[in-house]
Design an enzyme around this catalytic site. Structure first.
Site, PDB file in Angstrom:
ATOM      1  N   CYS A  23      37.701  40.168  31.096  1.00  0.00           N
ATOM      2  CA  CYS A  23      36.679  40.493  32.112  1.00  0.00           C
ATOM      3  C   CYS A  23      36.578  41.996  32.355  1.00  0.00           C
ATOM      4  CB  CYS A  23      36.999  39.844  33.446  1.00  0.00           C
ATOM      5  SG  CYS A  23      37.764  38.245  33.362  1.00  0.00           S
ATOM      6  N   ASP A  24      37.725  42.655  32.489  1.00  0.00           N
ATOM      7  CA  ASP A  24      37.729  44.026  33.007  1.00  0.00           C
ATOM      8  C   ASP A  24      38.168  45.092  32.005  1.00  0.00           C
ATOM      9  OD1 ASP A  24      36.989  42.973  35.450  1.00  0.00           O
ATOM     10  OD2 ASP A  24      39.049  42.705  36.112  1.00  0.00           O
ATOM     11  N   CYS A  34      42.501  40.143  34.297  1.00  0.00           N
ATOM     12  CA  CYS A  34      41.806  39.532  33.159  1.00  0.00           C
ATOM     13  C   CYS A  34      41.281  40.630  32.232  1.00  0.00           C
ATOM     14  CB  CYS A  34      40.662  38.667  33.686  1.00  0.00           C
ATOM     15  SG  CYS A  34      39.573  38.045  32.417  1.00  0.00           S
TER      16      CYS A  34
END
Ligand code: NDP
Length: 304
Positions: free
Chosen positions: A135-136, A132
């Site tokens: 997200c990251d 993701c």
């Protein structure tokens, strides 16, 4: 104890269903495997859930949803569901710790990123391997990353990463992307994105963390080693419906067939959130499904 509603899965769909069911006076149980929030809890900042002017940490939102549902009277049990019996009037959910019985069941187990299935993919998770970009991505600021896939997720991830990273490779196994037209021009314009077509990642290199990937390009001799710090795998999602495959109607991709009422083919069983066939899988649509499922669960109970 025979619950009015058993909700399987404590993500945004599950906890919204729980909030509405408990507020409606139903005896409501949520079964969650590990910790509340589902995929949402792995998102650093959720910017597109209404009501938060600077976004909200996914874990915080998950906790707030859990607390709100429990304040309304819902009960959470942390137990991994290992089997279900959904057909009868009384539904039985088998957990690894105990068995639960309910008059209705709302399935809200979500979906998970599809794995590549190459060696060391799990070992290097969060140490180079990620699923993701939203997200990251920030962990790879000014670094070199690769994205695998040719669909909308891969295109969207590559564009997010191109704003943060020094260089972004997109590696796709076909000779052209299947991403929507609207992504193609921005991808072309981003100077730090390099497309590699007809490529398959065959090996991950690095002991403690990812250092490089081995790519095999069809028609070329041998493999190419690309030095990179991050590998974002964006090759689709898989619904968490394996346990329900018997008895419930699933589409060819494994999503539970249910329309906007969230009703499945089994009376008294509802599907809310990412595991359901639907056009847009987001926290806000999962939450909406949870509310809808509670309405139809209540209607089913009133008709019993
Ligand atoms: P898709 O199924 O659309 O695309 C998956 C991609 O991964 C395909 O290019 C596929 O290749 C490739 N792939 C699959 N398995 C492998 C493998 N083992 N090795 C290498 N490559 C592989 O998934 P997405 O996650 O991109 O999208 C899912 C849904 O979400 C779609 O409906 C999409 O439209 C939607 N979405 C929409 C967005 C938007 O509109 N903003 C953003 C993100 C997602 P091949 O083509 O060869 O099968």
């Amino acid at each position: 104890m025979l619950y009015d509603v058993i909700i399987v899965g404590g993500g945004p769909a599950g906890y919204t269903a729980a909030l509405y069911c408990a507020r409606g006076g139903l005896q409501t149980l949520i079964l969650e495997k590990l910790s509340p929030g589902g995929q949402m809890a792995t998102t650093e900042n959720i910017d597109n859930y209404p009501g938060f002017d600077i976004g909200i940490d996914g874990l915080d939102l998950a906790e707030k949803m859990q607390i709100a549902a429990e304040n309304a009277g819902a009960i959470t049990e942390f137990d991994e569901v290992t089997g279900v019996e959904l057909e009868g009037e009384e539904k039985v959910i088998h957990g690894s710790l105990q068995e639960y019985r309910g008059k209705t069941v709302i399935l809200a187990t979500g979906a998970a990123p599809r794995r590549m299935g190459i060696p060391r993919e799990e070992d290097l998770l969060n140490r180079g391997v990620a699923y993701c970009a939203t997200c990251d991505g920030r962990m790879y600021k000014d670094k070199v990353v690769a994205v695998i896939g040719g669909g909308n997720s891969a295109a969207a991830d590559a564009l997010i990463l191109s704003k943060l990273c020094k260089k972004v490779y997109i590696i796709h196994r076909k000779d052209k992307l299947k991403a929507a037209h609207s992504y193609l021009e921005p991808l072309k314009k981003a100077e730090n994105i390099q497309l590699i077509f007809n490529g398959q990642v065959e090996a991950l290199v690095g002991e403690e963390k990812l250092e490089a990937i081995q790519v095999k390009v069809a028609g070329e001799e041998g493999q190419t080693q690309l030095a990179c710090d991050g590998l974002f795998i964006a090759i689709g999602r898989v619904p968490n419906t394996r346990l329900f495959a018997e008895g419930l109607n699933l589409d060819p991709q494994g999503y539970v067939i249910a329309d906007e009422t969230t009703k499945t083919n089994i009376p008294g069983v509802f599907a809310a959130g990412d595991l359901r066939t639907k056009p847009l899988r987001q926290v806000v649509t999962a939450a909406a499904d949870g509310a809808t499922a509670s309405k139809f669960a209540e209607e089913y109970l009133n008709g019993r």
